[in-house]
Design an enzyme around this catalytic site. Structure first.
Site, short mmCIF file in Angstrom:
data_model
loop_
_atom_site.label_atom_id
_atom_site.label_comp_id
_atom_site.label_asym_id
_atom_site.label_seq_id
_atom_site.Cartn_x
_atom_site.Cartn_y
_atom_site.Cartn_z
N ASP A 1 0.83 -1.21 0.00
CA ASP A 1 0.00 0.00 0.00
C ASP A 1 0.86 1.26 0.00
O ASP A 1 2.02 1.23 0.43
CB ASP A 1 -0.91 0.01 1.23
CG ASP A 1 -0.11 -0.04 2.52
OD1 ASP A 1 0.90 -0.77 2.56
OD2 ASP A 1 -0.47 0.67 3.48
N GLU A 2 0.29 2.33 -0.46
CA GLU A 2 0.87 3.68 -0.32
C GLU A 2 2.36 3.74 -0.67
O GLU A 2 3.15 4.38 0.02
CB GLU A 2 0.65 4.19 1.12
CG GLU A 2 -0.82 4.39 1.40
CD GLU A 2 -1.11 4.79 2.85
OE1 GLU A 2 -1.92 5.70 3.03
OE2 GLU A 2 -0.53 4.19 3.78
C1 ACM Z 1 -3.63 1.27 4.60
O1 ACM Z 1 -4.51 1.75 5.35
N1 ACM Z 1 -2.62 2.03 4.19
C2 ACM Z 1 -3.67 -0.10 4.15
#
Ligand code: ACM
Length: 529
Positions: free
Chosen positions: A332-333
């Site tokens: 993620d991110e």
């Molecule tokens: C997330 O909340 N960055 C998975």
């Protein structure tokens, strides 16, 4: 007004009659009522009340099949019941009446059970020990809330008569705890595991690494834990799990029929690793320790070969400690990783996970690369997430990627309930109890086949959460709703009925010492004491 009073008085005496207490205040003519068989969270698949209740007495035995696991579940039940009833409740494999735990073939699946209650006893039947264990959780809720106390209570201990047949809607009913932003000890994690087990949650996802902390000892890269385990958000002392600690968590979770799913987040959310080893950075310079709460600034160096040596070592050591089938690689991110590098990285890393015998899980950004065959994507978008992003996930689902649903504006347990909630964040919105419960995992993601949905998971990120009381205030009551979304048939879904069953959990949480959010949306009984 006067008419109203009379009605109330009449109603009152009817209630007294109904509860078996005579209107003159004399001793009960009949025993106090038992909890209705359907007042259970998560709602059972089918409930058929009827017949006499069973009363647990000083002579009750817990009879189990002659199997190690059935006996362990029996001992677990006895350990719940003994302190509050004050009864001996011997666990036996022969003779003895009362509560019976049976393993037998039947339409129970891996986790389902049947509960039969009548004057002579209560029998739980399941094909697998996990089913017996989940049946035990149902049985607890059919007893008065005081059964959860750790000192002797007056009783009586009645279980309503009838039959419950119960199997889960989804095989994935998870909770995630972020032990990176703030570290939680083995005992704190065990306490949460016990709470998750109450609601038949069966996966514990541990977010073991992030920018702010690395929480698991890796022998081949020891500074990860000793250096980057040494602090946390806000600059506190942090901590890390030794391999023995982690194995103790796995063992304890397994004794409550939860599978531990470890996550090492990459290629972003990796400042902890980058700070520990300069050679992992593209420029060879280790960044400083980080104790803030920004996201998206760190990335493993996709072009360096040592990155894959590092990932291989970490995954190998973690896989060896993890009996479960899954290894979560985050994803993620990754805002500091180019799209091209992200795809390259995931193409290299997913086969490493498979090579150590584990199935990949990633946050849903993994669908922006090519998810490995069999991989699961964990969706954490919002109602308002763009159609293009949702469609990317749905297309992966149509192509065979399984989906775990963790919509952030529904079941991120770290979101504030209201603007006044003292803990938590609000970037995904304010999430009251009704909003958290009132959606259907089966049709949540447009274009994703219902068959791709493996279940639900409630993450708890811990930027603002630093102790067990904080976990509990954010998790309860919303966690119970997530558990119901994961377990109960869609046909049982009904907020108005749910909130009554949920309200009945309040006194249980009080008996267990769980400090929960008394949402005004829920008709809680008055608090005692
Ligand atoms: C997330 O909340 N960055 C998975």
């Amino acid at each position: 007004m006067r008419q109203h009073h009379r009605t109330l008085r009449l109603l009152g005496s009817l209630l007294l009659v109904a509860t078996g207490v005579s209107a003159t205040g004399a001793a009960p003519a009949r025993p106090a009522p038992s909890t209705p068989l359907d007042r259970v969270v998560p709602a059972p698949a089918s409930v058929a009340p009827g017949g006499s209740p069973y009363r647990i007495t000083p002579d009750t035995h817990i009879r189990v099949d002659d199997s190690g696991e059935a006996r362990r579940v029996g001992e677990y039940l006895a350990a719940v019941l003994r302190p509050s009833t004050g009864y001996r409740l011997p666990v036996t494999t022969r003779g003895g009446g009362g509560i019976r735990l049976r393993l037998a073939k039947g339409p129970f699946g891996a986790e389902g059970y049947r509960l039969d209650s009548g004057r002579k006893g209560v029998t739980l039947t399941a094909a697998e020990p996990a089913g017996l264990f989940h049946g035990v959780q149902t049985l607890r809720q059919l007893l008065p809330a005081a059964v959860e106390k750790d000192s002797v209570q007056p009783g009586p201990w009645l279980v309503a008569g009838g039959t419950i047949k119960d199997t889960p809607r989804y095989g994935w009913r998870g909770a995630m705890l972020d032990v990176s932003r703030h570290f939680f000890t083995v005992d704190q994690v065990k306490r949460y595991i016990d709470q998750l087990a109450l609601y038949k949650i069966n996966k514990l996802h541990l977010h073991l690494s992030d920018d702010q902390g690395w929480r698991i000892a890796i022998d081949s890269w020891p500074r990860l834990a000793t250096y980057r385990g040494s602090t946390q958000v806000g600059g506190g002392p942090g901590g890390h799990y030794t391999k023995a600690d982690y194995q103790e968590i796995v063992r304890y979770a397994s004794s409550r029929y939860l599978e531990v799913v470890p996550e090492i987040d990459m290629p972003g959310h990796t400042n902890a690793a980058l700070a520990s080893y300069a050679e992992l950075n593209c420029d060879g310079v280790a960044p400083a320790l980080y104790t803030g709460t920004e996201v998206g600034f760190s990335s493993l160096c996709v072009g360096k070969e040592i990155t894959y040596d590092f990932v291989d070592d970490v995954i190998r050591e973690l896989a060896a400690l993890t009996p479960g089938a899954y290894l979560h690689i985050g994803g993620d991110e990754a805002h500091s990783t180019s799209h091209e590098d992200y795809v390259k990285f995931m193409d290299r890393v997913q086969p490493i996970v498979a090579g150590y015998g584990k199935t990949v899980i990633g946050w849903h950004q993994l669908t922006g690369a090519t998810p490995a065959k069999g991989a699961l994507a964990q969706y954490w978008g919002l109602d308002g997430t763009g159609a293009e992003e949702k469609e990317r996930v749905a297309a992966a689902a149509r192509g065979g990627t399984g989906i775990i649903l963790s919509p952030a504006d529904r079941i991120y347990l770290d979101m504030k309930y209201t603007a006044d909630t003292p803990l938590g964040l609000d970037w995904a919105g304010l999430v009251e109890v009704k909003r958290s419960y009132d959606w259907d995992p089966g049709d949540y993601l447009p274009g994703a086949p219902a068959s791709a949905v493996r279940g639900v998971e409630a993450p708890l990120w811990t930027e603002t959460i630093s102790k067990s009381a904080d976990i509990e205030y954010m998790a309860f009551p919303r966690l119970a709703g997530v558990a119901e979304l994961g377990w109960s048939p869609a046909a049982t879904h009904d907020w108005d009925a749910y909130k009554v069953r949920l309200a009945a959990q309040g006194p249980r949480w009080e008996a267990l010492g769980i400090g929960y959010y008394r949402s005004p949306q829920v008709p809680w009984p008055a608090q005692r004491g």
